[in-house]
Design a protein around this motif. Structure first.
Motif, mmCIF file in Angstrom:
data_model
loop_
_atom_site.group_PDB
_atom_site.id
_atom_site.type_symbol
_atom_site.label_atom_id
_atom_site.label_comp_id
_atom_site.label_asym_id
_atom_site.label_seq_id
_atom_site.Cartn_x
_atom_site.Cartn_y
_atom_site.Cartn_z
ATOM 1 N N LYS A 40 0.638 -1.277 -0.058
ATOM 2 C CA LYS A 40 0.091 0.035 -0.056
ATOM 3 C C LYS A 40 0.927 1.341 -0.125
ATOM 4 C CE LYS A 40 -3.994 -2.242 2.251
ATOM 5 N NZ LYS A 40 -3.629 -3.370 2.342
ATOM 6 N N LYS A 41 1.905 1.253 -0.906
ATOM 7 C CA LYS A 41 2.847 2.447 -0.712
ATOM 8 C C LYS A 41 3.399 2.394 -2.290
ATOM 9 C CE LYS A 41 6.922 2.304 0.873
ATOM 10 N NZ LYS A 41 8.078 2.278 1.875
ATOM 11 N N GLU A 42 3.810 3.670 -2.669
ATOM 12 C CA GLU A 42 4.706 3.676 -3.959
ATOM 13 C C GLU A 42 6.076 3.434 -3.443
ATOM 14 O OE1 GLU A 42 3.865 4.727 -7.129
ATOM 15 O OE2 GLU A 42 2.033 4.568 -6.643
ATOM 16 N N PHE A 43 6.748 2.397 -4.407
ATOM 17 C CA PHE A 43 8.177 2.301 -4.303
ATOM 18 C C PHE A 43 9.078 3.201 -4.847
ATOM 19 C CE2 PHE A 43 6.421 -1.567 -2.311
ATOM 20 C CZ PHE A 43 7.578 -1.901 -1.334
ATOM 21 N N GLU A 44 9.712 3.911 -4.221
ATOM 22 C CA GLU A 44 10.834 4.958 -4.632
ATOM 23 C C GLU A 44 12.072 4.127 -5.176
ATOM 24 O OE1 GLU A 44 11.462 7.947 -2.209
ATOM 25 O OE2 GLU A 44 9.378 8.726 -2.169
ATOM 26 N N GLN A 45 12.842 4.656 -6.141
ATOM 27 C CA GLN A 45 14.123 3.848 -6.408
ATOM 28 C C GLN A 45 15.106 4.593 -6.110
ATOM 29 O OE1 GLN A 45 13.899 0.631 -7.749
ATOM 30 N NE2 GLN A 45 11.704 0.447 -7.581
ATOM 31 N N PRO A 46 15.485 5.001 -4.851
ATOM 32 C CA PRO A 46 16.712 5.666 -4.629
ATOM 33 C C PRO A 46 17.962 5.224 -4.984
ATOM 34 C CG PRO A 46 15.952 4.707 -2.507
ATOM 35 C CD PRO A 46 14.628 4.335 -3.410
ATOM 36 N N THR A 47 18.938 5.831 -5.377
ATOM 37 C CA THR A 47 20.092 5.046 -5.683
ATOM 38 C C THR A 47 21.203 4.666 -4.253
ATOM 39 O OG1 THR A 47 21.299 7.406 -5.343
ATOM 40 C CG2 THR A 47 20.371 6.654 -7.522
ATOM 41 N N ILE A 48 22.037 4.187 -4.476
ATOM 42 C CA ILE A 48 22.677 3.766 -3.352
ATOM 43 C C ILE A 48 23.382 4.985 -2.407
ATOM 44 C CG2 ILE A 48 24.764 2.636 -2.338
ATOM 45 C CD1 ILE A 48 24.139 0.337 -4.299
ATOM 46 N N PRO A 49 23.713 5.969 -3.224
ATOM 47 C CA PRO A 49 24.404 7.012 -2.587
ATOM 48 C C PRO A 49 23.176 7.873 -2.054
ATOM 49 C CG PRO A 49 25.393 6.924 -4.869
ATOM 50 C CD PRO A 49 24.509 6.157 -4.692
ATOM 51 N N GLU A 50 22.008 7.883 -2.558
ATOM 52 C CA GLU A 50 21.100 8.639 -1.781
ATOM 53 C C GLU A 50 20.725 7.834 -0.585
ATOM 54 O OE1 GLU A 50 18.406 10.432 -5.779
ATOM 55 O OE2 GLU A 50 18.144 8.613 -5.090
ATOM 56 N N ILE A 51 20.393 6.439 -0.748
ATOM 57 C CA ILE A 51 20.260 5.602 0.651
ATOM 58 C C ILE A 51 21.228 5.924 1.791
ATOM 59 C CG2 ILE A 51 20.124 3.148 1.484
ATOM 60 C CD1 ILE A 51 19.080 2.495 -1.202
ATOM 61 N N ALA A 52 22.444 5.862 1.145
ATOM 62 C CA ALA A 52 23.734 6.273 2.371
ATOM 63 C C ALA A 52 23.403 7.317 2.659
ATOM 64 C CB ALA A 52 25.199 6.328 1.500
ATOM 65 N N GLN A 53 22.971 8.641 2.389
ATOM 66 C CA GLN A 53 22.869 9.984 3.054
ATOM 67 C C GLN A 53 21.417 9.735 3.663
ATOM 68 O OE1 GLN A 53 24.696 12.389 2.744
ATOM 69 N NE2 GLN A 53 23.467 13.967 4.037
ATOM 70 N N TYR A 54 20.417 9.258 3.284
ATOM 71 C CA TYR A 54 19.498 9.024 4.148
ATOM 72 C C TYR A 54 19.684 8.506 5.547
ATOM 73 C CZ TYR A 54 14.931 7.019 5.686
ATOM 74 O OH TYR A 54 13.656 6.624 6.048
ATOM 75 N N TYR A 55 20.682 7.296 5.597
ATOM 76 C CA TYR A 55 21.005 6.727 6.733
ATOM 77 C C TYR A 55 22.045 7.561 7.541
ATOM 78 C CZ TYR A 55 18.005 2.447 6.259
ATOM 79 O OH TYR A 55 17.211 1.533 6.169
ATOM 80 N N ARG A 56 23.165 8.389 6.988
ATOM 81 C CA ARG A 56 23.955 9.159 7.545
ATOM 82 C C ARG A 56 23.193 10.191 8.148
ATOM 83 N NH1 ARG A 56 26.554 10.123 2.875
ATOM 84 N NH2 ARG A 56 28.037 8.437 3.145
ATOM 85 N N GLU A 57 22.187 10.725 7.878
ATOM 86 C CA GLU A 57 21.456 11.822 8.617
ATOM 87 C C GLU A 57 20.803 11.467 9.820
ATOM 88 O OE1 GLU A 57 18.640 13.327 5.591
ATOM 89 O OE2 GLU A 57 20.425 14.179 4.594
ATOM 90 N N ARG A 58 20.613 9.852 9.778
ATOM 91 C CA ARG A 58 19.800 9.385 10.974
ATOM 92 C C ARG A 58 20.915 8.742 11.964
ATOM 93 N NH1 ARG A 58 17.017 10.143 6.902
ATOM 94 N NH2 ARG A 58 14.591 10.276 7.021
ATOM 95 N N LYS A 59 22.356 8.729 11.374
ATOM 96 C CA LYS A 59 23.230 8.204 12.237
ATOM 97 C C LYS A 59 22.954 6.572 12.328
ATOM 98 C CE LYS A 59 24.801 12.092 14.649
ATOM 99 N NZ LYS A 59 25.201 12.943 15.863
#
Length: 291
Positions: A40-59
């Motif tokens: 029940k959600k849209e699946f985005e296709q983030p790149t690996i660098p984008e995923i890295a930044q997402y997790y980096r921001e959250r430590k």
């Protein structure tokens, strides 16, 4: 190298979907549409660098991998080398795992050794239902032998899967392959290979708990479900007998770490167990802390 002391958690289960327009993305479009309905959600296709930044921001440290389903589904895989290269470029936050279909036999075993030696791969992901194999099939053993030699963990999907759910014939995906009891004999034959059973293993939760309790080299990750839906027996074992063998995983992008961690705060986990699940067990398993 991860700065583990400054991380709030380590997510041991995330997916690197091929970026839009690549072979693996094109091949999996029909399946992704089905998963969109299930989750029940849209699946985005983030790149690996984008995923890295997402997790980096959250430590939050992040283990990342793709799934090699070339044999059964005919989907060209997102190359392990590319996943590892991009993860290593973001090594302050990312840990690369690889995926090799066991049907590739000795060729797959050779690839596993090369990925560890030349690309710094730190573990291997299997999805028995998507890859259409029983984990205790002797066909898999040359690949397991290569992984065991490396000392790296093997992470297996267990239980039901949202992949193919509700699609005609389940998209050809059989749930029976992912019964965690098949991993019991793998743990016997490869006692020094760490085995991670991914997800609350519905409808075989008690089987998963039994194997993890009985075999010292078997662990459980909690990915793929919101913690508010965890079976009570899983919470009870995580608080007691298996407190050193349970790992945080989100199953990103299907479930975000933000949602998982928020729901985890609301369930009855002992204060001294929470840091074990969120980070410390993964640090020990992945040997991230230098002696």
């Amino acid at each position: 190298m991860l700065d583990i002391d400054n991380l709030v958690a380590i997510d041991i289960h995330t997916h690197a979907e091929g970026p839009c327009g690549c072979d693996s993305w094109l091949d999996s479009r029909e399946l992704q549409e089905g998963m969109k309905t299930y989750f029940k959600k849209e699946f985005e296709q983030p790149t690996i660098p984008e995923i890295a930044q997402y997790y980096r921001e959250r430590k939050i440290g992040v283990v990342i991998f793709h799934v090699d389903s070339e044999h059964h589904l005919g989907h060209r895989r997102y190359p392990n080398e590319e996943v590892a290269r991009l993860a290593n470029e973001n090594s302050d936050i990312m840990i690369p795992f690889a995926s090799i279909d066991p049907h590739k036999g000795k060729l797959g075993a050779r690839e596993a050794r090369r990925l560890v030696e030349d690309f710094g791969v730190q573990g291997f992901k299997f999805h028995p239902s998507v890859q259409a194999f029983y984990p205790n099939d002797r066909m898999c053993y040359p690949l397991y032998e290569a992984i065991a030699e490396s000392g790296k963990p093997a992470l297996f999907h267990t239980g039901q899967t949202g992949v193919g759910s509700g699609m005609r014939g389940g998209y050809g995906i059989k749930l029976e392959y992912s019964n965690p009891m098949y991993l019991d004999s793998v743990a016997v034959d490869f006692p020094d290979m760490p085995i991670i059973m991914a997800h609350p293993s519905f409808p075989w939760q008690e089987e998963a708990l039994a194997v993890a309790q009985h075999k010292p080299n078997v662990y459980i990750d909690l990915s793929g479900w919101s913690p508010k839906y965890f079976p009570p027996i899983l919470v009870r074992y995580a608080n007691s007998l298996l407190k050193d063998k349970v790992l945080f995983g989100s199953d990103f992008p299907a479930i975000t770490p933000d949602r998982w961690l928020k729901d985890f705060e609301a369930i009855d986990i002992k204060p001294d167990v929470r840091p074990l699940i969120l980070k410390e067990n993964a640090i020990k398993l992945l040997k991230l802390r230098q002696p």
